[in-house]
Design an enzyme around this catalytic site. Structure first.
Site, PDB file in Angstrom:
ATOM      1  N   GLY A 126     -14.372  -3.502  -0.330  1.00 47.91           N
ATOM      2  CA  GLY A 126     -15.717  -2.923  -0.304  1.00 47.91           C
ATOM      3  C   GLY A 126     -15.893  -1.843  -1.368  1.00 47.91           C
ATOM      4  O   GLY A 126     -16.940  -1.760  -2.019  1.00 47.91           O
TER       5      GLY A 126
ATOM      6  N   ARG B 193       0.822  -1.215   0.000  1.00 48.55           N
ATOM      7  CA  ARG B 193       0.000   0.000   0.000  1.00 48.55           C
ATOM      8  C   ARG B 193       0.857   1.267   0.000  1.00 48.55           C
ATOM      9  O   ARG B 193       0.448   2.283  -0.546  1.00 48.55           O
ATOM     10  CB  ARG B 193      -0.929   0.008   1.212  1.00 48.55           C
ATOM     11  CG  ARG B 193      -2.020  -1.012   1.050  1.00 48.55           C
ATOM     12  CD  ARG B 193      -2.996  -0.976   2.179  1.00 48.55           C
ATOM     13  NE  ARG B 193      -4.153  -1.781   1.820  1.00 48.55           N
ATOM     14  CZ  ARG B 193      -5.146  -2.073   2.646  1.00 48.55           C
ATOM     15  NH1 ARG B 193      -5.125  -1.619   3.872  1.00 48.55           N
ATOM     16  NH2 ARG B 193      -6.147  -2.807   2.230  1.00 48.55           N
TER      17      ARG B 193
ATOM     18  N   LYS C 278     -20.852 -15.535  -0.385  1.00 51.67           N
ATOM     19  CA  LYS C 278     -22.303 -15.435  -0.276  1.00 51.67           C
ATOM     20  C   LYS C 278     -22.964 -14.691  -1.426  1.00 51.67           C
ATOM     21  O   LYS C 278     -22.423 -13.719  -1.942  1.00 51.67           O
ATOM     22  CB  LYS C 278     -22.660 -14.715   1.037  1.00 51.67           C
ATOM     23  CG  LYS C 278     -22.295 -15.552   2.256  1.00 51.67           C
ATOM     24  CD  LYS C 278     -22.901 -14.983   3.509  1.00 51.67           C
ATOM     25  CE  LYS C 278     -21.956 -13.994   4.138  1.00 51.67           C
ATOM     26  NZ  LYS C 278     -22.536 -13.169   5.158  1.00 51.67           N
TER      27      LYS C 278
ATOM     28  N   GLY D 246     -10.188  -7.214  -2.085  1.00 51.72           N
ATOM     29  CA  GLY D 246     -10.581  -8.185  -1.069  1.00 51.72           C
ATOM     30  C   GLY D 246      -9.936  -9.537  -1.303  1.00 51.72           C
ATOM     31  O   GLY D 246      -8.774  -9.619  -1.705  1.00 51.72           O
TER      32      GLY D 246
HETATM   33  P1  ADP Z   1     -14.382 -10.688  -0.523  1.00 51.30           P
HETATM   34  O1  ADP Z   1     -13.320 -10.791   0.509  1.00 51.30           O
HETATM   35  O2  ADP Z   1     -13.849 -10.262  -1.852  1.00 51.30           O
HETATM   36  O3  ADP Z   1     -15.573  -9.932  -0.044  1.00 51.30           O
HETATM   37  P2  ADP Z   1     -16.004 -12.976  -0.150  1.00 51.30           P
HETATM   38  O4  ADP Z   1     -16.024 -12.645   1.314  1.00 51.30           O
HETATM   39  O5  ADP Z   1     -17.257 -12.836  -0.894  1.00 51.30           O
HETATM   40  O6  ADP Z   1     -14.889 -12.154  -0.851  1.00 51.30           O
HETATM   41  O7  ADP Z   1     -15.513 -14.458  -0.381  1.00 51.30           O
HETATM   42  C1  ADP Z   1     -14.322 -14.961   0.092  1.00 51.30           C
HETATM   43  C2  ADP Z   1     -14.544 -16.188   0.895  1.00 51.30           C
HETATM   44  O8  ADP Z   1     -15.384 -17.114   0.237  1.00 51.30           O
HETATM   45  C3  ADP Z   1     -13.260 -16.909   1.151  1.00 51.30           C
HETATM   46  O9  ADP Z   1     -12.939 -16.786   2.504  1.00 51.30           O
HETATM   47  C4  ADP Z   1     -13.553 -18.353   0.753  1.00 51.30           C
HETATM   48  O10 ADP Z   1     -13.060 -19.289   1.664  1.00 51.30           O
HETATM   49  C5  ADP Z   1     -15.060 -18.385   0.728  1.00 51.30           C
HETATM   50  N1  ADP Z   1     -15.563 -19.470  -0.151  1.00 51.30           N
HETATM   51  C6  ADP Z   1     -15.276 -19.678  -1.429  1.00 51.30           C
HETATM   52  N2  ADP Z   1     -15.877 -20.796  -1.866  1.00 51.30           N
HETATM   53  C7  ADP Z   1     -16.567 -21.314  -0.821  1.00 51.30           C
HETATM   54  C8  ADP Z   1     -17.383 -22.468  -0.643  1.00 51.30           C
HETATM   55  N3  ADP Z   1     -17.623 -23.308  -1.644  1.00 51.30           N
HETATM   56  N4  ADP Z   1     -17.920 -22.683   0.567  1.00 51.30           N
HETATM   57  C9  ADP Z   1     -17.675 -21.822   1.579  1.00 51.30           C
HETATM   58  N5  ADP Z   1     -16.920 -20.709   1.474  1.00 51.30           N
HETATM   59  C10 ADP Z   1     -16.362 -20.460   0.298  1.00 51.30           C
END
Ligand code: ADP
Ligand code: MG
Length: 394
Positions: free
Chosen positions: A374, A37, A198, A351
């Site tokens: 975000g 960063r 999600k 992220g």
């Molecule tokens: P970001 O950090 O970009 O907001 P998210 O929080 O939406 O991303 O997603 C990241 C998380 O999703 C990771 O921690 C990963 O472990 C989880 N993930 C990916 N695939 C699955 C799955 N099939 N079941 C449960 N968790 C999952």
């Protein structure tokens, strides 16, 4: 169009630059574990110095919640910045007060000064008008280079921008150009690849992408809810029951818009999320009742990889599986390598997607990896980020 760094005559002027130096530390130490960063802000700082401006830097660090927390002072950051710049960096334990004003007033062309962690003052996060005015009073113009904080309307990201000539720094410019360009004026066909945990985090972005992208690909945890909406048994996979209907609607809207949506055809399943746990690859019609989906399967990964490497642009948000735990990182790796080596404009949301790409060592091969989690999601949703909106229009 927003005003950019080059749209101002900096000679002899003092710049207040909002950066994002919210760096991670090795646990319990003052050793910075990742200085990317700080490195990313260097082009803007060097540019300003080269133009004959003096530079006053402002950042947050951690969550001090409006009070002074000694462990969140910027000493180690100032030291690292000095090393990277190869120049001395001044530092005051003040931001809105007389000490900061005096130090800023003593700067000569090319000098750099760091203000203290801005969230030590409650006026920062409440975007207090007097606090913003005191920040504005120490400079001739304002530069925002902190894209990762641009979705927050704070005094140093929004309030101060309304009081001074206000423009985007070089990192901010790159974010706006790529994240804006990939949806507004993409090299087509444009594919959207969505994964992550999600559906509920991606409702708005899904809604918007159905109108903008030529194709959608779904993976990650959110695939479970989509598969359930298609009538598949998904065992004990992550699912959002209340969003099954939303997934059905999204598929129908996409069909009506002639936007193909591809869901996994095979998946990697296990009974638990654990390194070395026994896994199997199954077709989506054969998911055992006691198993959970933890990655896209090899046939799906190969299919996504081949098709994504052949489009004009890809916008990617969310890993394909539980990438933090081997072997559930394979789907993400295969798809990422294909996009990185393909002749495609690749725009990666921040992220955990950015984290996965960095871990794979592929960041340099992508067109753009966003520095905001975000913020990049909100930008892709089509929302106006307060820290961008407040910059001057040209
Ligand atoms: P970001 O950090 O970009 O907001 P998210 O929080 O939406 O991303 O997603 C990241 C998380 O999703 C990771 O921690 C990963 O472990 C989880 N993930 C990916 N695939 C699955 C799955 N099939 N079941 C449960 N968790 C999952
Ligand atoms: Mg998340």
């Amino acid at each position: 169009m927003k005003r950019m760094l080059r749209d101002f005559d900096w000679q002899g002027k003092r710049a207040l630059v909002r950066v994002d130096f919210n760096v991670p530390f090795e646990r319990g130490t003052t050793r910075i574990s990742d200085d990317v960063r700080i490195r990313e802000a260097l082009p803007t700082i060097e540019y300003l110095r080269g133009q004959g401006a003096s530079v006053v830097l402002c950042t947050h660090l951690g969550r001090p919640d409006g009070k002074r927390v000694p462990e969140m002072e910027l000493g180690p950051v100032v030291e690292r910045l000095g090393e990277l710049l190869g120049a001395p960096v001044g530092y005051v334990h003040d931001a809105p007060g007389g000490e900061a004003k005096a130090a800023a007033g003593a700067l000569a062309a090319g000098d750099v000064l760091m203000l203290e962690t801005i969230r030590f003052w409650p006026g920062e996060e409440t975007n207090d008008a007097d606090f913003a005015a005191s920040l504005a009073s120490i400079a001739d113009a304002y530069v925002n280079d902190a894209f990762g904080t641009a979705h927050r309307a704070h005094a140093s990201t929004e309030g101060v921008a309304r009081l001074l000539p206000a423009m985007a720094g070089l990192l901010m410019e790159k974010e706006i150009t790529f994240l804006g360009g990939v949806l507004e004026n993409p090299v087509r066909p444009l594919a959207a690849l969505l994964g992550g945990a999600k559906v509920s985090d991606k409702l708005q972005v899904l809604g918007r992408l159905v109108g903008h992208a030529d194709e959608l690909f779904v993976g990650g945890g959110m695939a479970g809810t989509f598969l359930k909406a298609q009538g598949y048994e998904i065992g004990v996979s992550l699912v959002e029951e209340d969003l099954v209907g939303f997934c059905t609607d999204t598929m129908e809207r996409a069909a009506a818009a002639s936007t193909p949506v591809t869901l996994p055809e095979d998946v990697v399943v296990a009974e638990r999320i654990e390194p070395g746990v026994p896994t199997s690859v199954v077709g989506i019609g054969d998911i055992p009742a006691n198993a959970m989906i933890l990655d896209i399967g090899p046939r799906t990964a190969a299919d996504y990889a081949q098709r994504l490497a052949a489009v004009g642009s890809v916008v990617w948000n969310g890993p394909m599986g539980v990438f933090e735990v081997s072997p559930f990182n394979e789907g993400t790796r295969i798809v990422a390598e294909a996009i990185a080596s393909g002749n495609v404009v690749s725009v990666i949301g921040g992220g955990s997607t950015a984290e996965a790409i960095a871990h794979l060592g592929l960041a340099e091969q992508m067109s753009h990896v966003s520095t905001g989690g975000g913020a990049s999601l909100e930008f892709l949703e089509g929302r106006e980020l307060p820290g961008v909106a407040a910059l001057d229009d040209v």
